[in-house]
Motif scaffolding. Structure first.
Motif, PDB file in Angstrom:
ATOM      1  N   SER A 142       0.843  -1.198   0.000  1.00 47.42           N
ATOM      2  CA  SER A 142       0.000   0.000   0.000  1.00 47.42           C
ATOM      3  C   SER A 142       0.877   1.246   0.000  1.00 47.42           C
ATOM      4  O   SER A 142       2.043   1.198   0.371  1.00 47.42           O
ATOM      5  N   HIS A 143       0.270   2.349  -0.413  1.00 48.47           N
ATOM      6  CA  HIS A 143       0.944   3.641  -0.393  1.00 48.47           C
ATOM      7  C   HIS A 143       0.415   4.396   0.818  1.00 48.47           C
ATOM      8  O   HIS A 143      -0.789   4.624   0.940  1.00 48.47           O
ATOM      9  N   ASP A 144       1.297   4.773   1.726  1.00 51.28           N
ATOM     10  CA  ASP A 144       0.915   5.464   2.955  1.00 51.28           C
ATOM     11  C   ASP A 144       1.215   6.949   2.812  1.00 51.28           C
ATOM     12  O   ASP A 144       2.335   7.401   3.073  1.00 51.28           O
ATOM     13  N   GLU A 145       0.229   7.726   2.409  1.00 50.86           N
ATOM     14  CA  GLU A 145       0.413   9.158   2.188  1.00 50.86           C
ATOM     15  C   GLU A 145       0.810   9.896   3.463  1.00 50.86           C
ATOM     16  O   GLU A 145       1.550  10.877   3.410  1.00 50.86           O
ATOM     17  N   VAL A 146       0.338   9.422   4.608  1.00 49.59           N
ATOM     18  CA  VAL A 146       0.595  10.099   5.884  1.00 49.59           C
ATOM     19  C   VAL A 146       2.094  10.172   6.182  1.00 49.59           C
ATOM     20  O   VAL A 146       2.565  11.142   6.756  1.00 49.59           O
ATOM     21  N   THR A 147       2.855   9.168   5.783  1.00 49.55           N
ATOM     22  CA  THR A 147       4.296   9.138   6.071  1.00 49.55           C
ATOM     23  C   THR A 147       5.134   9.405   4.816  1.00 49.55           C
ATOM     24  O   THR A 147       6.318   9.084   4.789  1.00 49.55           O
ATOM     25  N   GLU A 148       4.534   9.991   3.812  1.00 47.15           N
ATOM     26  CA  GLU A 148       5.192  10.234   2.516  1.00 47.15           C
ATOM     27  C   GLU A 148       6.537  10.942   2.638  1.00 47.15           C
ATOM     28  O   GLU A 148       7.518  10.535   2.056  1.00 47.15           O
ATOM     29  N   GLY A 149       6.651  11.997   3.398  1.00 47.58           N
ATOM     30  CA  GLY A 149       7.883  12.766   3.452  1.00 47.58           C
ATOM     31  C   GLY A 149       8.840  12.363   4.551  1.00 47.58           C
ATOM     32  O   GLY A 149       9.874  13.003   4.729  1.00 47.58           O
ATOM     33  N   TYR A 150       8.525  11.320   5.276  1.00 43.85           N
ATOM     34  CA  TYR A 150       9.389  10.897   6.377  1.00 43.85           C
ATOM     35  C   TYR A 150      10.701  10.335   5.821  1.00 43.85           C
ATOM     36  O   TYR A 150      10.725   9.752   4.740  1.00 43.85           O
ATOM     37  N   PRO A 151      11.810  10.475   6.557  1.00 44.73           N
ATOM     38  CA  PRO A 151      13.116  10.035   6.037  1.00 44.73           C
ATOM     39  C   PRO A 151      13.302   8.517   6.108  1.00 44.73           C
ATOM     40  O   PRO A 151      12.787   7.845   7.005  1.00 44.73           O
ATOM     41  N   GLY A 152      14.050   7.986   5.161  1.00 45.40           N
ATOM     42  CA  GLY A 152      14.528   6.605   5.198  1.00 45.40           C
ATOM     43  C   GLY A 152      13.477   5.518   5.130  1.00 45.40           C
ATOM     44  O   GLY A 152      12.403   5.700   4.580  1.00 45.40           O
ATOM     45  N   GLU A 153      13.849   4.390   5.712  1.00 44.00           N
ATOM     46  CA  GLU A 153      12.991   3.217   5.733  1.00 44.00           C
ATOM     47  C   GLU A 153      12.500   2.955   7.147  1.00 44.00           C
ATOM     48  O   GLU A 153      13.116   3.394   8.111  1.00 44.00           O
ATOM     49  N   ALA A 154      11.402   2.184   7.232  1.00 42.43           N
ATOM     50  CA  ALA A 154      10.843   1.852   8.535  1.00 42.43           C
ATOM     51  C   ALA A 154      10.347   0.412   8.531  1.00 42.43           C
ATOM     52  O   ALA A 154       9.940  -0.116   7.497  1.00 42.43           O
ATOM     53  N   ASN A 155      10.398  -0.220   9.692  1.00 41.16           N
ATOM     54  CA  ASN A 155       9.767  -1.521   9.883  1.00 41.16           C
ATOM     55  C   ASN A 155       8.268  -1.284   9.979  1.00 41.16           C
ATOM     56  O   ASN A 155       7.819  -0.413  10.722  1.00 41.16           O
ATOM     57  N   VAL A 156       7.490  -2.071   9.230  1.00 42.40           N
ATOM     58  CA  VAL A 156       6.042  -1.889   9.201  1.00 42.40           C
ATOM     59  C   VAL A 156       5.391  -3.104   9.852  1.00 42.40           C
ATOM     60  O   VAL A 156       5.629  -4.241   9.438  1.00 42.40           O
ATOM     61  N   THR A 157       4.584  -2.840  10.893  1.00 44.74           N
ATOM     62  CA  THR A 157       3.954  -3.921  11.649  1.00 44.74           C
ATOM     63  C   THR A 157       2.479  -3.611  11.905  1.00 44.74           C
ATOM     64  O   THR A 157       2.049  -2.463  11.802  1.00 44.74           O
ATOM     65  N   ALA A 158       1.736  -4.649  12.245  1.00 41.07           N
ATOM     66  CA  ALA A 158       0.336  -4.488  12.627  1.00 41.07           C
ATOM     67  C   ALA A 158       0.040  -5.429  13.790  1.00 41.07           C
ATOM     68  O   ALA A 158       0.627  -6.516  13.893  1.00 41.07           O
ATOM     69  N   LEU A 159      -0.859  -4.998  14.654  1.00 37.37           N
ATOM     70  CA  LEU A 159      -1.329  -5.811  15.770  1.00 37.37           C
ATOM     71  C   LEU A 159      -2.760  -6.213  15.462  1.00 37.37           C
ATOM     72  O   LEU A 159      -3.611  -5.358  15.196  1.00 37.37           O
ATOM     73  N   ILE A 160      -3.027  -7.520  15.491  1.00 38.34           N
ATOM     74  CA  ILE A 160      -4.317  -8.078  15.104  1.00 38.34           C
ATOM     75  C   ILE A 160      -4.909  -8.855  16.277  1.00 38.34           C
ATOM     76  O   ILE A 160      -4.191  -9.540  17.005  1.00 38.34           O
ATOM     77  N   ARG A 161      -6.237  -8.775  16.412  1.00 38.01           N
ATOM     78  CA  ARG A 161      -6.948  -9.607  17.392  1.00 38.01           C
ATOM     79  C   ARG A 161      -7.955 -10.460  16.632  1.00 38.01           C
ATOM     80  O   ARG A 161      -8.703  -9.956  15.797  1.00 38.01           O
ATOM     81  N   MET A 162      -7.954 -11.758  16.910  1.00 40.83           N
ATOM     82  CA  MET A 162      -8.898 -12.677  16.281  1.00 40.83           C
ATOM     83  C   MET A 162      -9.716 -13.367  17.365  1.00 40.83           C
ATOM     84  O   MET A 162      -9.172 -13.775  18.389  1.00 40.83           O
ATOM     85  N   ASN A 163     -11.021 -13.520  17.104  1.00 43.74           N
ATOM     86  CA  ASN A 163     -11.913 -14.193  18.024  1.00 43.74           C
ATOM     87  C   ASN A 163     -11.948 -15.683  17.673  1.00 43.74           C
ATOM     88  O   ASN A 163     -12.392 -16.051  16.588  1.00 43.74           O
ATOM     89  N   LYS A 164     -11.490 -16.537  18.570  1.00 39.41           N
ATOM     90  CA  LYS A 164     -11.399 -17.975  18.304  1.00 39.41           C
ATOM     91  C   LYS A 164     -12.762 -18.651  18.242  1.00 39.41           C
ATOM     92  O   LYS A 164     -12.883 -19.738  17.691  1.00 39.41           O
ATOM     93  N   LYS A 165     -13.811 -18.035  18.776  1.00 41.80           N
ATOM     94  CA  LYS A 165     -15.146 -18.636  18.754  1.00 41.80           C
ATOM     95  C   LYS A 165     -15.657 -18.830  17.336  1.00 41.80           C
ATOM     96  O   LYS A 165     -16.503 -19.681  17.094  1.00 41.80           O
ATOM     97  N   GLU A 166     -15.164 -18.045  16.398  1.00 44.15           N
ATOM     98  CA  GLU A 166     -15.608 -18.123  15.014  1.00 44.15           C
ATOM     99  C   GLU A 166     -14.813 -19.138  14.189  1.00 44.15           C
ATOM    100  O   GLU A 166     -15.110 -19.360  13.021  1.00 44.15           O
ATOM    101  N   TRP A 167     -13.808 -19.745  14.771  1.00 43.04           N
ATOM    102  CA  TRP A 167     -12.965 -20.702  14.061  1.00 43.04           C
ATOM    103  C   TRP A 167     -13.617 -22.075  14.039  1.00 43.04           C
ATOM    104  O   TRP A 167     -14.459 -22.379  14.886  1.00 43.04           O
ATOM    105  N   PRO A 168     -13.200 -22.927  13.095  1.00 44.61           N
ATOM    106  CA  PRO A 168     -13.696 -24.305  13.118  1.00 44.61           C
ATOM    107  C   PRO A 168     -13.402 -24.942  14.483  1.00 44.61           C
ATOM    108  O   PRO A 168     -12.368 -24.670  15.096  1.00 44.61           O
TER     109      PRO A 168
END
Length: 181
Positions: A142-168
């Protein structure tokens, strides 16, 4: 005169071993499995879409930290684990599992400041013969316009929550496969 030649030969062998040029039990005749083959193998199995909530999306570099949060009610221990692992290798890992939920960190590696990822889908690939059931995560750049002018490179991460009740009912998370970024 033979000792210096012997020492030079030993240094050369040790250097080759350390750099991985000599690989015991390697089979160089087999080509490495490509990402497309891995995705195709997963898509040959039945995929069950699963719901998830993205709690945070973070870019971390030596020059800045940028974060978007959708939920500020994350337990302190999960938040600390998430922050401590921003510089790890790309992949996904479970930060915490309870009876009802799993908290997962997705790390897409280093990217230029204006680039990141979106989650296209999360699904469970059912077990099929020798293939165990696994969580399958598909990412897209994806293209992240919010960080467009920031210097260099960055580690990109996400925190996810999943509800196990919906799993098989019989699904146990033992394998995570991630493709895309």
């Amino acid at each position: 005169m033979r000792k210096p030649a012997y020492i030079s030969l030993m240094i050369a062998l040790v250097t080759l071993i350390i750099t991985g040029c000599i690989m015991e039990n390697s089979d160089r005749s087999k080509p490495p499995v490509s990402e497309a083959e891995t995705v195709e193998a997963v898509h040959d199995r039945k995929l069950i879409p699963i719901a998830y909530a993205q709690l945070a999306y973070t870019k971390t570099s030596p020059d800045y930290v940028w974060e978007f949060r959708t939920d500020n009610q994350v337990d302190q221990d999960i938040q600390e684990q998430y922050e401590a692992q921003h510089n790890r290798v790309p992949g996904a890992s479970v930060l915490k599992e309870t009876e009802e939920e799993i908290y997962l960190m997705i790390h897409a590696g280093k990217h230029p400041s204006s680039e990141g990822f979106e989650i296209v889908s999360m699904s469970i690939a059912e077990a099929d013969g020798a293939q165990p059931a696994s969580l399958f995560i598909e990412l897209s750049p994806s293209h992240d316009e919010v960080t467009e002018g920031y210097p260099g490179e960055a580690n990109v991460t996400a925190l996810i929550r999943m509800n196990k009740k919906e799993w098989p009912e019989d699904f146990v998370l033992r394998s995570i496969r991630m493709t895309g970024v």
